[in-house]
Design an enzyme around this catalytic site. Structure first.
Site, PDB file in Angstrom:
ATOM      1  N   CYS A   1       0.834  -1.210   0.000  1.00  0.00           N
ATOM      2  CA  CYS A   1       0.000   0.000   0.000  1.00  0.00           C
ATOM      3  C   CYS A   1       0.866   1.257   0.000  1.00  0.00           C
ATOM      4  CB  CYS A   1      -0.927  -0.013   1.214  1.00  0.00           C
ATOM      5  SG  CYS A   1      -1.985  -1.468   1.324  1.00  0.00           S
TER       6      CYS A   1
ATOM      7  N   ALA B   1       1.257   3.987  -4.960  1.00  0.00           N
ATOM      8  CA  ALA B   1       0.106   3.170  -5.343  1.00  0.00           C
ATOM      9  C   ALA B   1      -1.195   3.877  -4.982  1.00  0.00           C
ATOM     10  CB  ALA B   1       0.175   1.811  -4.656  1.00  0.00           C
TER      11      ALA B   1
ATOM     12  N   TYR C   1       1.778 -11.090   1.159  1.00  0.00           N
ATOM     13  CA  TYR C   1       1.948 -11.051  -0.294  1.00  0.00           C
ATOM     14  C   TYR C   1       1.835 -12.434  -0.933  1.00  0.00           C
ATOM     15  CZ  TYR C   1       3.965  -6.545   1.093  1.00  0.00           C
ATOM     16  OH  TYR C   1       4.183  -5.309   1.652  1.00  0.00           O
TER      17      TYR C   1
ATOM     18  N   LEU D   1       6.575  -1.924  -3.983  1.00  0.00           N
ATOM     19  CA  LEU D   1       7.363  -2.093  -2.764  1.00  0.00           C
ATOM     20  C   LEU D   1       8.659  -1.291  -2.845  1.00  0.00           C
ATOM     21  CD1 LEU D   1       6.924  -5.970  -2.479  1.00  0.00           C
ATOM     22  CD2 LEU D   1       5.738  -4.227  -1.128  1.00  0.00           C
TER      23      LEU D   1
ATOM     24  N   LYS E   1       9.139   1.814 -10.771  1.00  0.00           N
ATOM     25  CA  LYS E   1      10.485   2.178 -11.197  1.00  0.00           C
ATOM     26  C   LYS E   1      11.379   2.459  -9.981  1.00  0.00           C
ATOM     27  CE  LYS E   1       9.708   6.397  -9.818  1.00  0.00           C
ATOM     28  NZ  LYS E   1      10.418   6.882  -8.609  1.00  0.00           N
TER      29      LYS E   1
ATOM     30  N   TYR F   1      11.326  22.330  -4.735  1.00  0.00           N
ATOM     31  CA  TYR F   1      10.863  21.458  -5.818  1.00  0.00           C
ATOM     32  C   TYR F   1      11.238  22.022  -7.187  1.00  0.00           C
ATOM     33  CZ  TYR F   1       7.846  18.513  -8.683  1.00  0.00           C
ATOM     34  OH  TYR F   1       7.382  17.632  -9.625  1.00  0.00           O
TER      35      TYR F   1
END
Length: 389
Positions: free
Chosen positions: A19, A23, A65, A81, A104, A242
């Site tokens: 989670c 995601a 999992y 993950l 990625k 940023y």
């Protein structure tokens, strides 16, 4: 956005391993919006956390999992993950007969990445790396401008991507989990540089800045070059204000793009085109790169329809979206993932070499007046010491 027709009538049944923030914020909403995908299960080591996320999508919550991988209802899995856990869980998913979309970078090492793609090919499964920004139509428009000679011949690329410092306890501060800015952030402008300068791009030099407590890299700079001498500079970090941008500098102008790597779906991209006698902003329509990325994955899976026993169905359509196109898509995913892994390895090697050189500097020399004589500063200091009365 390119929309792929599905050769199968049913959406791809997706299971999610973990989670993670990416995601919850980006990929799960994209799967929910993609008619070619349906999230059927979300797994977590924490059952309550799995239930919290699963309830939002009306799917099963799974504790552990391995239990999700054993579920025959799941056709494909998304793996968000930490990077250090990608290789073992992607391998388990492939061995369980599941297609895989891995966040990625797929792994932090080229050898591991190659072995996973070999396993996927041997089992006739789709393995894809979830880089999302290449799916945005902005970058194709930039490539079209370059091809049309809008800035003459390309001379250099500059890519910048940095974020403010994550909060304490963030996994990006955990070296054992593959933390650091290189794997999480730098891979975006590195991949962008490769897309414009070509696959033979190599690392010429790099320096990484490391966290004084956690030891992970928190920023750095990289110098790269293509065989034709065109260079690229990449600056990145996770302790900055940023910035998400790149610039292409040519013999007759510049192209600059802001908000290049993670724009929201409603953002209208702007390409700033600057030439000696003019300057203009090309405003594009919004594009949802997150939805485009998961649509490409569901398309890849559905273009290999299978019988109930997992065998390939022989009578597949052979149009422009058929098997030949699918093989090309798989090859592109593998080529890109291996290229990113090699560039990451090159950055690490260049930083190590630079650090070693800083600890063992080459003697500097001076030219004395009169007869030609080269003398190191150390020799000069020793002679001066001997001459003191």
């Amino acid at each position: 956005m390119q929309v792929f027709p599905l050769s199968g009538s049913d959406p791809v049944r997706i299971g999610v391993l973990g989670c993670a923030d990416i995601a919850r914020r980006r990929t799960l909403p994209a799967f929910a919006a993609d008619p070619g995908s349906r999230v059927v299960a979300v797994a977590s080591r924490d059952g309550a956390r799995a239930r919290e996320v699963a309830d939002r999508y009306g799917c099963a919550a799974v504790t552990g999992y391995d239990r999700l991988l054993a579920d025959p209802e799941v056709e494909a899995v998304y793996v968000p993950l930490p990077v250090a856990l990608h290789a073992p869980w992607i391998e388990r998913a492939l061995l369980a007969g599941k297609h895989v979309l891995g966040e990625k970078p797929l792994t932090g090492e080229a050898g591991s990445t190659r072995r996973l793609f070999e396993l996927a090919a041997a089992r006739d499964l789709v393995l894809a790396e979830n880089f999302m920004f290449p799916h945005h139509h902005l970058h194709q428009r930039v490539r079209d401008l370059l091809a049309d000679g809008a800035i003459g011949e390309l001379r250099s690329f500059t890519g910048e991507f940095a974020i403010p410092a994550p909060p304490p306890g963030d996994i990006r501060y955990d070296a054992d989990l593959g933390g650091g800015a290189l794997l999480d952030i730098a891979v975006h402008p590195l991949l962008a540089a490769r897309s414009f300068l070509g696959p033979a791009l190599t690392v010429c030099g790099a320096r990484l800045r490391r966290h004084p407590v956690h030891g992970v890299d928190t920023g750095g700079a990289v110098l790269l070059a293509a065989p034709d001498g065109v260079t690229a500079q990449v600056v990145f970090g996770m302790e900055h204000a940023y910035r998400s941008a790149y610039e292409l500098w040519g013999s007759a102008g510049r192209i600059r793009v802001e908000r290049a790597y993670a724009p929201p779906a409603d953002h209208r991209p702007v390409i700033h085109l600057e030439r000696p006698d003019s300057s203009e902003d090309l405003v594009l329509q919004p594009d949802d790169q997150y939805l485009a990325a998961v649509r490409a994955f569901s398309h890849a899976v559905r273009h290999e329809p299978r019988a109930a026993d997992g065998a390939r169905v022989p009578d597949r359509p052979r149009d422009r979206h058929g098997p030949r196109a699918e093989r090309g898509l798989r090859e592109r995913h593998q080529e890109r993932a291996l290229a990113v892994a090699r560039l990451v390895a090159g950055v690490r090697a260049a930083d190590e070499a630079a650090s070693s050189a800083a600890q063992h500097p080459v003697p500097s020399w001076e030219i004395r007046e009169g007869p030609y004589e080269l003398r190191s500063h150390r020799q000069t200091a020793l002679r001066a010491h001997r001459e003191i009365p």
